[in-house]
Design an enzyme around this catalytic site. Structure first.
Site, mmCIF file in Angstrom:
data_model
loop_
_atom_site.group_PDB
_atom_site.id
_atom_site.type_symbol
_atom_site.label_atom_id
_atom_site.label_comp_id
_atom_site.label_asym_id
_atom_site.label_seq_id
_atom_site.Cartn_x
_atom_site.Cartn_y
_atom_site.Cartn_z
ATOM 1 N N SER A 83 0.960 -1.248 -0.127
ATOM 2 C CA SER A 83 0.094 0.119 0.062
ATOM 3 C C SER A 83 0.835 1.376 0.211
ATOM 4 C CB SER A 83 -1.015 0.104 1.358
ATOM 5 O OG SER A 83 -0.140 0.331 2.322
ATOM 6 N N ARG A 90 2.220 9.277 -6.436
ATOM 7 C CA ARG A 90 3.019 9.623 -7.592
ATOM 8 C C ARG A 90 4.237 10.263 -7.056
ATOM 9 N NH1 ARG A 90 -2.343 10.392 -8.116
ATOM 10 N NH2 ARG A 90 -2.363 11.909 -6.781
ATOM 11 N N ARG A 91 5.009 9.507 -6.258
ATOM 12 C CA ARG A 91 6.420 9.895 -5.545
ATOM 13 C C ARG A 91 7.473 8.844 -5.710
ATOM 14 N NH1 ARG A 91 5.745 13.538 0.038
ATOM 15 N NH2 ARG A 91 3.673 14.518 -0.803
ATOM 16 N N THR A 95 7.194 1.918 -6.596
ATOM 17 C CA THR A 95 8.405 1.554 -7.703
ATOM 18 C C THR A 95 9.535 1.160 -6.706
ATOM 19 O OG1 THR A 95 7.364 2.791 -9.540
ATOM 20 C CG2 THR A 95 9.574 2.062 -9.527
ATOM 21 N N GLU A 119 -6.055 -4.640 -7.293
ATOM 22 C CA GLU A 119 -6.378 -3.889 -8.444
ATOM 23 C C GLU A 119 -5.396 -4.626 -9.415
ATOM 24 O OE1 GLU A 119 -7.412 0.409 -8.375
ATOM 25 O OE2 GLU A 119 -6.188 0.194 -6.377
ATOM 26 N N TYR A 123 0.210 -4.262 -11.271
ATOM 27 C CA TYR A 123 1.189 -5.205 -11.265
ATOM 28 C C TYR A 123 2.132 -5.546 -12.636
ATOM 29 C CZ TYR A 123 0.525 -4.758 -6.201
ATOM 30 O OH TYR A 123 0.180 -4.276 -5.068
ATOM 31 N N PHE A 409 -3.937 -14.013 0.526
ATOM 32 C CA PHE A 409 -2.892 -13.836 1.618
ATOM 33 C C PHE A 409 -2.394 -12.335 1.358
ATOM 34 C CE2 PHE A 409 -0.748 -15.391 -2.382
ATOM 35 C CZ PHE A 409 0.056 -14.466 -2.551
#
Length: 409
Positions: A83, A90-91, A95, A119, A123, A409
């Protein structure tokens, strides 16, 4: 990015997990659930992103073994609890966590990573491909009839307490793990997961119930379920929610389905997730009145292409050179010669001309045999560079049993 990324200190778990809860809607979990996930969290495999004293990102991994085509149980990192705080999007935080995690997995020698996606669109850019699917359905038991196989009447059913019967149910589960790709062996502590039943999340259903299937004094299957009471002006219209059903053979499974479809004062059976090739679909008299829908379950990422492709077997002989694209893990960007059959495989770097070109995401999607390379090529995601190579590889990568993940999981 000004945030600091570091391994989770156990003393910070509550703050870290609170960020995860907020990202998933902010509804606190029950003490029972929270205690389970606290006990299962592997802090040394979990990451937190911190902006000063404020936790703004989470990512973890469980130590799993996943069944692959051929029946081998392969080490895999179960990526979980990912999360990013809404205030810090957007920072590049996600990633950076994915980058650190995959680097750590490679350093630890783990060739596979798997996850379930809240979602699915997130990925793919990190090389994960949807590899296993599940069927949801609602059987209209007022109109659908079951035709059961020979031997079903020899199975004896017994109501049991879910907690007291946990050990025998786990034994059935463990015997089934090697039979289907995508299934995970349960490590100590995970036997608690099927028993989690917070009253606040039952949505009007009964407490968790359990029925055992026995033959000759041996437990050969079980079902965990709950019953929802409902009445119209003329009749009972309750429902049976199937949480998990496992049988060691067709007769055991059929006996359990027949029981669930005949629970008093109910008119439908709600199936949360079953394999796409599950036998119940051939027991019912009218599949249309079961309203099946398919959704993705397990996403797979090959951390080390060579080692991962060598870990499984292939249902037909294959000798193919794969040109793999993997911008996020460039150590995989090679040409790989895969040779294998039902006994084993070898996958090594090569300078030979490629037969197929694809990204590591497509390899992940096809890895468990749940997606064909031909199908992926139909979407333009696999390119055939040698005539005949696509069908050869697609048949080899397949699995006679559809992959499936029985629980999240």
């Amino acid at each position: 990015m000004t945030t600091e990324l570091r391994v989770l200190d156990p003393s910070e778990w509550d703050r870290w997990y609170g960020v995860l809860e907020l990202a998933f809607g902010g509804v606190p979990e029950s003490p029972e659930e929270r205690r389970l996930w606290r006990d299962l969290t592997e802090c040394d495999r979990s990451l937190g992103a911190w902006d000063g004293d404020l936790c703004v990102g989470t990512a973890g991994a469980f130590t799993f073994r996943v069944t692959v085509p051929g029946g081998a149980s392969v080490p895999a990192a179960g990526v979980t609890m990912v999360s990013v705080a809404g205030t810090h999007r957007r920072r590049g935080i996600l990633t950076s966590m994915m980058r650190r995690q995959l680097d750590d997995l490679r350093a630890a020698g783990e060739a596979l990573a798997v996850l379930t996606a809240s979602e699915p669109g997130i990925y793919g850019r990190f090389g994960y491909g949807a590899a296993a699917y599940g069927v949801r359905a609602t059987i209209d038991t007022a109109r659908v009839r079951l035709s059961v196989p020979e031997g079903t009447d020899e199975v004896v059913l017994r109501q049991a307490d879910p907690t007291e019967s946990s050990a025998v149910c786990e034994n059935v589960y463990a015997r089934l793990v090697p039979t289907r790709p995508g299934m995970t062996a349960r490590r100590p502590g995970w036997e608690r997961l099927p028993l989690i039943d917070p009253p606040g999340e039952r949505e009007g259903a009964s407490p968790r119930l359990c029925v055992l299937a026995e033959r000759g004094g041996e437990v050969v299957g079980y079902a965990h379920y709950a019953v929802r009471s409902d009445w119209s002006s003329t009749a009972a219209e309750g429902a049976v929610d199937v949480h998990q059903l496992m049988g060691l053979d067709p007769a055991a499974e059929a006996a359990l389905w027949r029981f669930l479809c005949s629970v008093d004062l109910t008119s439908e059976v709600r199936i949360r997730s079953r394999p796409v090739d599950d036998g119940w679909q051939h027991l019912v008299s009218d599949a249309r009145r079961c309203f099946p829908t398919v959704r993705d379950l397990l996403h797979v990422r090959l951390v080390e292409v060579g080692a991962a492709l060598e870990a499984r077997t292939y249902q037909a002989p294959v000798d193919v050179v794969l040109e793999v694209e993997d911008a996020f893990c460039p150590w995989n960007e090679e040409r790989w010669r895969l040779t294998g059959d039902g006994k084993g495989a070898s996958c090594t770097r090569t300078g030979d001309a490629p037969d197929l070109a694809l990204s590591v995401r497509e390899l992940g999607a096809a890895y468990l045999g749940g997606n064909s390379l031909v199908s992926l090529a139909g979407a333009g995601r696999v390119r055939e560079l040698r005539e005949g190579a696509l069908v050869e590889a697609s048949v080899a990568f397949g699995s006679p049993v559809a992959p499936w993940l029985p629980h999240g999981f």
